[in-house]
Design a protein around this motif. Structure first.
Motif, PDB file in Angstrom:
ATOM      1  N   ASN A   1       3.052   2.589   7.103  1.00 31.82           N
ATOM      2  CA  ASN A   1       1.783   3.332   7.599  1.00 31.82           C
ATOM      3  C   ASN A   1       0.389   2.647   7.497  1.00 31.82           C
ATOM      4  O   ASN A   1      -0.570   3.429   7.976  1.00 31.82           O
ATOM      5  N   CYS A   2       0.320   1.881   6.348  1.00 31.52           N
ATOM      6  CA  CYS A   2      -0.999   1.457   6.070  1.00 31.52           C
ATOM      7  C   CYS A   2      -1.525   0.042   6.580  1.00 31.52           C
ATOM      8  O   CYS A   2      -2.777  -0.208   6.782  1.00 31.52           O
TER       9      CYS A   2
ATOM     10  N   GLY B   1       0.856  -1.186  -0.103  1.00 28.99           N
ATOM     11  CA  GLY B   1      -0.171  -0.072  -0.106  1.00 28.99           C
ATOM     12  C   GLY B   1       0.802   1.317  -0.017  1.00 28.99           C
ATOM     13  O   GLY B   1       0.813   2.036  -0.966  1.00 28.99           O
ATOM     14  N   CYS B   2       1.849   1.447   0.904  1.00 32.33           N
ATOM     15  CA  CYS B   2       2.425   2.596   1.187  1.00 32.33           C
ATOM     16  C   CYS B   2       3.956   2.339   1.034  1.00 32.33           C
ATOM     17  O   CYS B   2       4.723   3.118   0.858  1.00 32.33           O
ATOM     18  N   ASN B   3       4.416   1.174   1.360  1.00 31.20           N
ATOM     19  CA  ASN B   3       5.904   0.542   1.264  1.00 31.20           C
ATOM     20  C   ASN B   3       6.785   1.579   2.298  1.00 31.20           C
ATOM     21  O   ASN B   3       7.953   1.578   2.242  1.00 31.20           O
ATOM     22  N   ASN B   4       5.953   2.094   3.240  1.00 33.48           N
ATOM     23  CA  ASN B   4       6.656   2.619   4.454  1.00 33.48           C
ATOM     24  C   ASN B   4       6.394   2.323   5.926  1.00 33.48           C
ATOM     25  O   ASN B   4       6.539   3.139   6.885  1.00 33.48           O
TER      26      ASN B   4
END
Length: 156
Positions: A47-48, A42-45
């Motif tokens: 957060n999701c 989704g975000c690749n960081n």
């Protein structure tokens, strides 16, 4: 030339080995190397929550874990929740409560909810909402998801 590493692990109860580059995330390995596409990017960081998996029973964002970190460990993905053709109670309750729409976030919510119920089989609504706060959904209003988890807690 990029060197690859052999990783021995257990995924969804099956002992296996795979090759990956040292910099590949567990999410990339699951999807691109092993064909387990339940976890979504989704975000690749981190957060999701769309890429949630259980690593040694702990909920993690697989986009933030390297594939090589799975060495000697146990990984559980959404594909491992159903057993013997029978849906996990959480999966069944998500269906019954229509707690999904497009489905991108659903695997992450299911693993987060499983982690919660593994730790606390009788959560309050506030505890469910707090535990699932790391998961984002753009389609639903979260209420059906929370109701499905509370209903599943009665059956798990």
């Amino acid at each position: 030339m990029k060197s690859k590493v052999i990783v021995a692990t257990t995924i969804n109860g099956e002992e296996l080995e795979f090759l990956c580059e040292p910099r590949q995330s567990l999410l990339e390995v699951l999807r691109d190397v092993l064909g387990l596409t339940g976890a979504k990017e989704g975000c690749n960081n981190g957060n999701c929550g769309a890429c949630n998996v259980l690593l040694d029973g702990v909920l993690v964002n697989s986009c933030l874990v390297l594939g090589v970190e799975a060495e000697g460990r146990t990984v559980e993905t959404v594909e491992g929740m159903a057993s013997g053709g029978q849906l996990h109670p959480l999966q069944q309750k998500f269906l019954e409560h229509a707690a999904l729409q497009c489905g991108i976030c659903t695997p992450g919510f299911l693993l987060a909810a499983k982690s919660l119920l593994d730790h606390n089989p009788d959560p309050t609504e506030a505890e469910v909402r707090h535990w699932l706060a790391g998961n984002l959904c753009r389609c639903t209003g979260y209420d059906k998801i929370v109701r499905a988890v509370l209903d599943a807690a009665d059956t798990v």
